[in-house]
Design a protein around this motif. Structure first.
Motif, short mmCIF file in Angstrom:
data_model
loop_
_atom_site.label_atom_id
_atom_site.label_comp_id
_atom_site.label_asym_id
_atom_site.label_seq_id
_atom_site.Cartn_x
_atom_site.Cartn_y
_atom_site.Cartn_z
N GLY A 33 0.64 -1.29 0.08
CA GLY A 33 0.03 -0.11 0.10
C GLY A 33 0.87 1.15 0.00
N LEU A 34 2.18 1.13 0.13
CA LEU A 34 2.90 2.33 0.11
C LEU A 34 3.11 2.75 -1.09
CD1 LEU A 34 5.90 1.42 2.83
CD2 LEU A 34 4.19 3.35 2.83
N PHE A 35 3.00 1.74 -2.31
CA PHE A 35 2.81 2.09 -3.55
C PHE A 35 1.79 2.72 -4.23
CE2 PHE A 35 6.05 -1.35 -2.82
CZ PHE A 35 7.07 -0.81 -3.25
N TRP A 36 0.84 1.95 -3.80
CA TRP A 36 -0.60 2.35 -4.50
C TRP A 36 -1.75 1.92 -3.44
CZ3 TRP A 36 0.18 4.57 -9.45
CH2 TRP A 36 -0.82 5.15 -10.02
N PRO A 37 -2.74 2.62 -3.58
CA PRO A 37 -3.79 2.28 -2.78
C PRO A 37 -4.40 0.87 -3.19
CG PRO A 37 -4.30 4.54 -3.44
CD PRO A 37 -2.93 4.10 -4.03
N ALA A 283 9.54 -7.11 -9.63
CA ALA A 283 9.21 -6.66 -11.19
C ALA A 283 7.56 -6.12 -10.94
CB ALA A 283 9.45 -8.04 -11.86
N PRO A 284 6.69 -6.84 -10.39
CA PRO A 284 5.43 -6.32 -10.63
C PRO A 284 5.29 -4.93 -9.83
CG PRO A 284 5.36 -8.81 -10.13
CD PRO A 284 6.76 -8.31 -10.04
N LEU A 285 6.01 -4.90 -8.73
CA LEU A 285 6.01 -3.78 -8.02
C LEU A 285 6.54 -2.38 -8.78
CD1 LEU A 285 6.90 -4.96 -4.39
CD2 LEU A 285 4.88 -4.77 -5.43
N TYR A 286 7.45 -2.61 -9.63
CA TYR A 286 7.86 -1.27 -10.34
C TYR A 286 6.58 -0.97 -11.25
CZ TYR A 286 12.67 -2.86 -9.19
OH TYR A 286 13.88 -3.01 -8.70
N GLY A 287 5.87 -2.14 -11.71
CA GLY A 287 4.75 -1.58 -12.53
C GLY A 287 3.55 -0.86 -11.67
N LEU A 288 3.56 -1.55 -10.74
CA LEU A 288 2.41 -0.96 -9.58
C LEU A 288 2.77 0.62 -9.14
CD1 LEU A 288 -0.07 -1.58 -7.51
CD2 LEU A 288 1.87 -2.29 -5.92
N ALA A 289 4.06 0.68 -9.07
CA ALA A 289 4.24 2.07 -8.42
C ALA A 289 4.25 3.01 -9.53
CB ALA A 289 5.79 2.03 -8.01
N SER A 290 4.28 2.40 -10.80
CA SER A 290 4.40 3.54 -11.81
C SER A 290 3.06 3.84 -12.38
CB SER A 290 5.34 2.82 -12.93
OG SER A 290 5.15 3.50 -14.24
N ARG A 291 1.93 2.65 -12.57
CA ARG A 291 0.66 3.05 -12.95
C ARG A 291 -0.35 2.16 -12.42
NH1 ARG A 291 0.92 2.35 -19.42
NH2 ARG A 291 -1.33 3.58 -18.97
N GLY A 292 -0.04 1.60 -11.16
CA GLY A 292 -1.13 0.92 -10.54
C GLY A 292 -1.48 -0.40 -11.04
#
Length: 331
Positions: A33-37, A283-292
């Motif tokens: 949740g620190l990356f995206w709601p 790897a998935p967290l990079y995408g999450l932080a960038s564009r949910g």
């Protein structure tokens, strides 16, 4: 390389009898949740849409019931840390079973937190304390600040619910870092089995002897892991251990690896050396932080595309054609 006739390349596989589009699992990561709601819900949904399992961390910031609602047809696994109060783990297992999670991933390699020098240098602690550096970082990331202000700071919601308390990040993070059950041993798998009827994986195996013990204790699988290299330095990389352990138990136990899987070809190397699949962490967290959720879907699609391209270049139309000879190992 011999010429191949035209065919449909497939990375499809099975995990415990369930179909998966590729030998990939979106692995457990905490405090997403620190990356995206609603991060864990977005990760689970993206994994389900891609035909891959998703592993929810004990340190998740979405309720496991909400994660199930976000991926109603997805293959969901539950990662478990066992704390001194075993009632917390028992409640998590009960809730995960009731929500239709298929597999429990019991993590055994973090009885205490390692001395992470980068956390010390960065002054990282929970909850995040205000500092000139943090304020400057927030100014550079206004969208993140807006999301945190709008949705509130992330909380360890599953721990809070199983403890029966209101969410309190500082308290529950401290419980995870300082109140792990140091007595947990192989005999305790019987206790786990009393509370969990699904598939059982032990995560954090780092040697042949422990793999044989896991087999003898009736586990369904193991994850070779050094916890991303963040706990004890100078440990073996899982890929280094894989050939020996696959020779010992690979025909009787499903083996998974994690750590450093950044491309689709990385997963193919693991499968070639005897793994059933590879867990994805950052790897998935990079995408999450960038564009949910959209970013997660794009990362998974990219990795699967890379996997298909690599298989074609290797002349393999199915995962069963991968073999150890395709991977060169340093002497």
């Amino acid at each position: 390389m011999a010429l191949q006739t035209a065919r449909a390349d497939s990375s499809a596989t099975q995990f415990f009898g369930r179909e998966a589009a590729a030998p990939l699992i979106v692995g457990p990561t905490g405090l997403n949740g620190l990356f995206w709601p609603r991060a864990d819900e977005l990760l689970a949904h993206a994994a389900s849409e891609a035909g891959l399992p998703f592993v929810l961390s004990t340190a998740s910031t979405s309720l496991l019931e909400d994660v199930r609602a976000a991926a109603p047809r997805g293959d969901l696994w539950m990662q478990l840390y066992v704390q001194q109060d075993r009632g917390i783990a028992e409640d998590l297992m009960r809730r995960a079973s009731a929500a239709g999670f298929s597999t429990l991933v019991l993590t055994v390699d973090v009885p205490v937190h390692g001395k992470r020098d980068h956390d010390t240098r960065n002054g990282f602690a929970l909850p995040l304390g205000l500092s000139p550096r943090l304020i400057a970082d927030c100014i550079r990331h206004p969208h993140w600040c807006w999301q945190m202000a709008r949705h509130g700071s992330p909380q360890l919601k599953n721990i809070a619910q199983s403890v029966g308390e209101r969410a309190n990040l500082a308290r529950h993070a401290a419980m995870l870092s300082r109140q792990m059950d140091l007595t947990l041993g192989w005999a305790d798998l019987e206790w786990v089995r009393r509370h969990w009827n699904g598939k059982l994986i032990v995560k954090g195996i780092q040697g042949r002897d422990d793999a044989l013990l896991a087999l003898a204790r009736g586990t369904d699988g193991i994850v070779l892991s050094n916890h991303g290299g963040r706990q004890l330095d100078s440990t073996f990389a899982p890929l280094e251990l894989l050939p020996e352990i696959a020779d010992a138990v690979g025909h009787r136990l499903d083996i998974f690896v994690d750590g450093g899987v950044r491309r689709g070809s990385d997963a193919l190397k693991a499968v070639s050396l005897g793994a059933r699949g590879a867990l994805l962490g950052r790897a998935p967290l990079y995408g999450l932080a960038s564009r949910g959720g959209t970013g997660v879907k794009e990362v998974l699609a990219l990795m699967m595309q890379e996997m298909h391209i690599a298989m074609r270049l290797l002349g393999c139309s199915a995962l069963t054609q991968l073999r150890p000879g395709l991977v060169e190992r340093a002497a």
